[in-house]
Design a protein around this motif. Structure first.
Motif, mmCIF file in Angstrom:
data_model
loop_
_atom_site.group_PDB
_atom_site.id
_atom_site.type_symbol
_atom_site.label_atom_id
_atom_site.label_comp_id
_atom_site.label_asym_id
_atom_site.label_seq_id
_atom_site.Cartn_x
_atom_site.Cartn_y
_atom_site.Cartn_z
ATOM 1 N N LEU A 617 0.827 -1.205 0.000
ATOM 2 C CA LEU A 617 0.000 0.000 0.000
ATOM 3 C C LEU A 617 0.865 1.259 0.000
ATOM 4 O O LEU A 617 0.538 2.251 -0.660
ATOM 5 N N THR A 618 1.962 1.221 0.740
ATOM 6 C CA THR A 618 2.865 2.372 0.759
ATOM 7 C C THR A 618 3.429 2.629 -0.631
ATOM 8 O O THR A 618 3.468 3.780 -1.094
ATOM 9 N N ALA A 619 3.863 1.569 -1.299
ATOM 10 C CA ALA A 619 4.429 1.729 -2.638
ATOM 11 C C ALA A 619 3.351 2.147 -3.641
ATOM 12 O O ALA A 619 3.591 2.996 -4.510
ATOM 13 N N ALA A 620 2.154 1.561 -3.534
ATOM 14 C CA ALA A 620 1.068 1.926 -4.443
ATOM 15 C C ALA A 620 0.662 3.380 -4.252
ATOM 16 O O ALA A 620 0.408 4.110 -5.217
ATOM 17 N N TRP A 621 0.608 3.815 -2.982
ATOM 18 C CA TRP A 621 0.241 5.201 -2.685
ATOM 19 C C TRP A 621 1.295 6.167 -3.212
ATOM 20 O O TRP A 621 0.962 7.225 -3.773
ATOM 21 N N ALA A 622 2.560 5.819 -3.063
ATOM 22 C CA ALA A 622 3.627 6.671 -3.603
ATOM 23 C C ALA A 622 3.496 6.766 -5.119
ATOM 24 O O ALA A 622 3.715 7.846 -5.709
ATOM 25 N N TRP A 623 3.147 5.665 -5.773
ATOM 26 C CA TRP A 623 2.978 5.675 -7.233
ATOM 27 C C TRP A 623 1.804 6.571 -7.627
ATOM 28 O O TRP A 623 1.903 7.366 -8.574
ATOM 29 N N ILE A 624 0.692 6.456 -6.902
ATOM 30 C CA ILE A 624 -0.469 7.295 -7.203
ATOM 31 C C ILE A 624 -0.126 8.762 -7.025
ATOM 32 O O ILE A 624 -0.458 9.604 -7.869
ATOM 33 N N ARG A 625 0.538 9.094 -5.926
ATOM 34 C CA ARG A 625 0.875 10.503 -5.670
ATOM 35 C C ARG A 625 1.821 11.040 -6.745
ATOM 36 O O ARG A 625 1.743 12.215 -7.118
ATOM 37 N N ARG A 626 2.689 10.190 -7.238
ATOM 38 C CA ARG A 626 3.669 10.643 -8.223
ATOM 39 C C ARG A 626 3.080 10.667 -9.636
ATOM 40 O O ARG A 626 3.274 11.641 -10.384
ATOM 41 N N TYR A 631 -5.713 12.220 -8.461
ATOM 42 C CA TYR A 631 -6.577 11.270 -7.766
ATOM 43 C C TYR A 631 -6.239 11.156 -6.282
ATOM 44 O O TYR A 631 -7.059 10.699 -5.487
ATOM 45 N N ALA A 632 -5.013 11.551 -5.916
ATOM 46 C CA ALA A 632 -4.539 11.315 -4.550
ATOM 47 C C ALA A 632 -5.344 12.054 -3.484
ATOM 48 O O ALA A 632 -5.691 11.461 -2.453
ATOM 49 N N PRO A 633 -5.682 13.341 -3.644
ATOM 50 C CA PRO A 633 -6.411 14.026 -2.558
ATOM 51 C C PRO A 633 -7.751 13.394 -2.239
ATOM 52 O O PRO A 633 -8.135 13.300 -1.067
ATOM 53 N N GLY A 634 -8.470 12.944 -3.254
ATOM 54 C CA GLY A 634 -9.760 12.302 -3.003
ATOM 55 C C GLY A 634 -9.610 10.995 -2.260
ATOM 56 O O GLY A 634 -10.381 10.692 -1.347
ATOM 57 N N ILE A 635 -8.622 10.195 -2.648
ATOM 58 C CA ILE A 635 -8.382 8.930 -1.953
ATOM 59 C C ILE A 635 -8.015 9.194 -0.506
ATOM 60 O O ILE A 635 -8.530 8.537 0.412
ATOM 61 N N ALA A 636 -7.127 10.160 -0.266
ATOM 62 C CA ALA A 636 -6.719 10.464 1.107
ATOM 63 C C ALA A 636 -7.901 10.918 1.948
ATOM 64 O O ALA A 636 -7.966 10.645 3.147
ATOM 65 N N ALA A 637 -8.846 11.630 1.338
ATOM 66 C CA ALA A 637 -9.988 12.153 2.082
ATOM 67 C C ALA A 637 -11.083 11.131 2.296
ATOM 68 O O ALA A 637 -11.810 11.206 3.298
ATOM 69 N N GLY A 638 -11.223 10.158 1.392
ATOM 70 C CA GLY A 638 -12.407 9.313 1.460
ATOM 71 C C GLY A 638 -12.206 7.822 1.540
ATOM 72 O O GLY A 638 -13.133 7.101 1.902
#
Length: 812
Positions: A617-626, A631-638
């Motif tokens: 999840l950490t690696a996937a999240w870093a990929w999404i943010r980069r 898409y990252a702010p919505g995922i972080a919020a919801g």
């Protein structure tokens, strides 16, 4: 204090450092009179080299890589800082980026940023930052008059025009992806609305409002009429009101952090919350220091006596000053520990607690009254008035139609879902009988009602659990339980048990002293958002007692202990919470109501499997943010919950989003983090659109026509086609990012196929004749959002062959 080689400090597990501030230049081209580096108690800057050396850069990169590798860190964050870091020049900044990138290659992800006053920011700097993916944060205090109160040159000249010029460069399409946000220091003399509007006009992705650094020895400036010590809270609340009224054009870190911590999530700033400190500063001479804000306390306050040449980062992490900021509640003053908002406030910024009377940092913040007023006001505004559902404005729908959606808009969807959860809870109360446990149910309801008055944020956090809606609908008889393991023996029993579970979990979350009798079935006690406890199979009821330290469960003749920290009873299976970079997410493998995704839920995963999930999840999240930052702010919020699914025997990727489980997606852990990133963005599209459909009619529900869907083996009803089309906006963007990121011909072909077939599905929706006027505008937004990149002839041919083959295989 000693640090051993296995990562402990005097027998305590060592908490690794993940954030680093690297000082590139120790001087500044501005003379801001509120600067913590030059204008406060610590004056060590004057004794340090002006520019960081090659040797310090090399040693720093090696130390960070060594530390990250030893602790298996998936990512580290480095901020190039000063003084003013741009004064170091492009050659020196390139050397820093090159050293860090090379040292961390193959070790972990590098999130590299720079914080600047932007007065010398130009295209050549931005080209360098683009080359290394360096995000840029800018200091600006508002409009010209607000900014020039402090941020001037030494000769008194204004810096405002030059900063605006730098931000304008950042806002060009070529460099917009590098813009991290604006940092603004509060001054009560400035009009809060004018400051907000001036910053919002610059379209930053985020604004960070900071309280001016102060201590009990040097308290902050306050107007004479500020008798209750809440002037800074009132200023920030005025900004909040304007921010809300104008549609929340950008994220505001302090407001987001308060609301996140009230929901039990992590803060986005070190000045709020109870998360342990994980930051170190490397000065231009290679010395390690603690957070720069400590320079406001006393001369030498941030010093550690350690440096990059002689000492490891494990030694820095074990320094008493760092450890003191990792104690959570135990590290706070008694007054703070007794405060009702302590888990949100966290005692405020560590430096703001200092007093030279011998108490040191063991005091409330000098902004204590402001923080209490700010947090309670935001709590009351956002988390207690749920009588009306928030509405989606046209501009909200237009943004959501792009497939993206800011954190503010997704938070709006989440607040509506919370309002719906409260309505469903009320229906459960009023439309079901609580027999045969009527007395237990009434007592639980009374406890819940009292908690809602005293600690509504705790109740909201439990009610926002994604699988609460599945429970409520079953209690109302609207649907069966997902599996027999949910322990349902009838709607009334479901209502009684679930109400008591919510009351007990809310009391535990609030840290309030309470006793709740909870009915159980098949020996399973569920505390939503926390986990489950297995008791004797013939147990019918348990007594849950909660207080600030956790809870105990009395079942028959045995008592089970579930403390807030430390080892719980072996029969307890707690949910695993992962605090990633700006995203708090729970791995939910205990709640029986999670089995609602159309695929078998995975049984409780082992500790090793949970750590594998954390890593992926950490690696996937870093990929999404980069690669997919929109898409990252919505995922972080919801997106709060990931539910593991049982893997497919064939090894196929499996994922799902349940219509009635907002905030959760279910996934069978795939083989690669990038695939996990795809599944997350895909499924969260379904989550968002489901919440939109709870608020807005996009189509005529009387439509019974089935439509061809390019990604399904069978025709779909209109809502199914709409859901699939919306989800494939993210799929298209994923494959575009993979292709542009070097994914080769396969990624190019997949992008071409899904882009063209999603466009076909959009056309089918538009021609269906069943869309409402709002639905037509929404689908038109989908069409406009599709990427238009040209692909090669071979990729286009391969994509068309795949599409034609799919159409031939679709069942009628």
């Amino acid at each position: 204090m000693t640090v051993d080689t296995v990562g402990t400090v005097m027998g305590r597990p060592l908490l690794p450092l993940r954030q680093f501030v690297l000082k590139m230049h120790s001087r500044c081209d501005l003379a801001c009179d509120h600067c913590y580096v030059y204008e406060h108690a610590d004056q060590s800057w004057s004794r340090r080299p002006v520019v960081v050396s090659d040797e310090v850069l090399s040693a720093t990169a090696e130390r960070i890589a060594e530390h990250a590798g030893a602790h298996g860190l998936p990512a580290v964050h480095v901020v190039l800082h000063g003084g003013e870091p741009l004064l170091a020049g492009r050659t020196r900044l390139r050397r820093a980026a090159t050293e860090l990138t090379a040292a961390l290659s193959g070790v972990c992800e590098l999130d590299l940023r720079i914080h600047t006053n932007a007065v010398t920011l130009d295209e050549r700097f931005l080209d360098l930052f683009d080359e290394f993916g360096i995000k840029v944060g800018v200091s600006l205090d508002g409009d010209r008059s607000a900014n020039d109160l402090h941020r001037r040159y030494a000769d008194g000249r204004s810096s405002h025009d030059r900063v605006l010029r730098g931000i304008a460069l950042l806002n060009r399409p070529r460099h917009r992806h590098l813009f991290a946000g604006i940092l603004c220091t509060v001054d009560l003399r400035n009009d809060p609305v004018a400051v907000h509007d001036a910053l919002a006009a610059l379209a930053p992705p985020r604004v960070d409002f900071l309280l001016p650094h102060a201590t009990w020895d040097e308290p902050p400036a306050r107007p004479a009429e500020d008798s209750d010590g809440t002037a800074y809270a009132r200023w920030l609340l005025a900004v909040h009101d304007r921010w809300t009224a104008t549609g929340r054009a950008m994220d505001v870190r302090i407001f987001d952090s308060v609301l996140r911590t009230l929901r039990g999530e992590s803060s986005l700033t070190e000045s709020l919350g109870l998360a342990p400190a994980d930051l170190a500063v490397i000065e231009t001479d290679g010395t390690f220091e603690q957070a720069d804000s400590l320079k406001t306390a006393h001369d030498g306050a941030p010093a550690t006596g350690l440096d990059v040449f002689r000492n490891s980062l494990d030694e820095v992490a074990g320094h008493p000053g760092i450890v003191a900021r990792q104690q959570g509640l135990d590290g706070l003053a008694e007054q703070c520990r007794a405060c009702p908002v302590v888990r949100s406030c966290g005692g405020g910024l560590y430096a703001h607690r200092y007093r030279s009377d011998g108490s040191g940092f063991r005091n409330p913040s000098v902004y204590c009254s402001d923080l209490l007023a700010l947090i309670t006001d935001l709590r009351d505004r956002h988390m207690t008035d749920q009588s009306a559902r928030p509405a989606l404005a046209d501009h909200h729908l237009a943004e959501l139609a792009t497939g993206r959606g800011s954190g503010a808009i997704v938070d709006l969807l989440a607040r509506h879902q919370l309002a719906l959860a409260r309505e469903l809870l009320g229906l459960v109360r009023h439309e079901t009988t609580l027999a045969p446990a009527a007395e237990d149910g009434q007592e639980a309801w009374d406890t819940l009602t009292a908690l809602d008055a005293e600690a509504p944020e705790a109740v909201d956090r439990v009610l926002a659990h994604p699988y609460g809606r599945s429970w409520a609908l079953s209690a109302l008889g609207a649907r069966p339980a997902p599996t027999p393991t949910a322990g349902v023996t009838g709607a009334a029993a479901t209502a009684a048990r679930g109400t008591a579970e919510i009351a007990a979990a809310a009391a535990l979350r609030a840290g309030r002293r309470a006793s709740v009798v909870v009915p159980v079935h098949a020996g399973l006690l569920r505390l939503p958002t926390y986990g489950t406890l297995t008791v004797e199979a013939d147990t019918e009821r348990v007594l849950v007692r909660t207080d600030v330290d956790g809870c105990t469960v009395r079942a028959g003749g045995r008592t089970y202990a579930i403390p807030r920290s430390g080892r719980a009873d072996p029969a307890w299976r707690g949910s695993r919470r992962f605090e990633l970079d700006g995203w708090s997410v729970t791995l939910e493998d205990t709640d029986p109501w999670r089995d609602c995704h159309g695929h078998p839920a995975h049984p409780r995963v082992s500790e090793d499997e949970a750590e594998a999930w954390r890593s992926d999840l950490t690696a996937a999240w870093a990929w999404i943010r980069r690669e997919l930052p929109e898409y990252a702010p919505g995922i972080a919020a919801g997106l709060r919950t990931i539910t593991p699914l049982t893997p497919s025997p064939e090894g196929a990727d499996i994922s799902s989003a349940a219509r009635d489980a907002f905030g959760a997606v279910a996934v069978a852990r795939p083989s690669a983090p990038e695939t996990l990133a795809l599944l997350l963005v895909h499924e969260f599209q379904h989550v968002k659109l489901g919440a939109v459909l709870d608020l807005v009619d996009l189509y005529d529900p009387a439509c019974t026509t089935l439509f061809y869907a390019p990604w399904r083996p069978d025709p779909r009803p209109l809502e199914g086609l709409l859901q699939g089309t919306y989800a494939h906006l993210a799929v298209v963007d994923f494959w575009r990012a993979r292709w542009r990121g070097g994914g080769g011909p396969d990624a190019e072909t997949r992008f071409s196929r899904w882009r063209d077939q999603t466009a076909e599905a959009v056309g089918t929706l538009a021609d269906s004749g069943a869309l409402t006027e709002t639905g037509k505008r929404f689908v038109a937004g989908l069409r406009e959002a599709l990427a238009t990149d040209e692909v090669g002839a071979e990729a286009l041919r391969a994509a068309r062959r795949a599409a034609e083959e799919h159409r031939r295989t679709v069942r009628p």
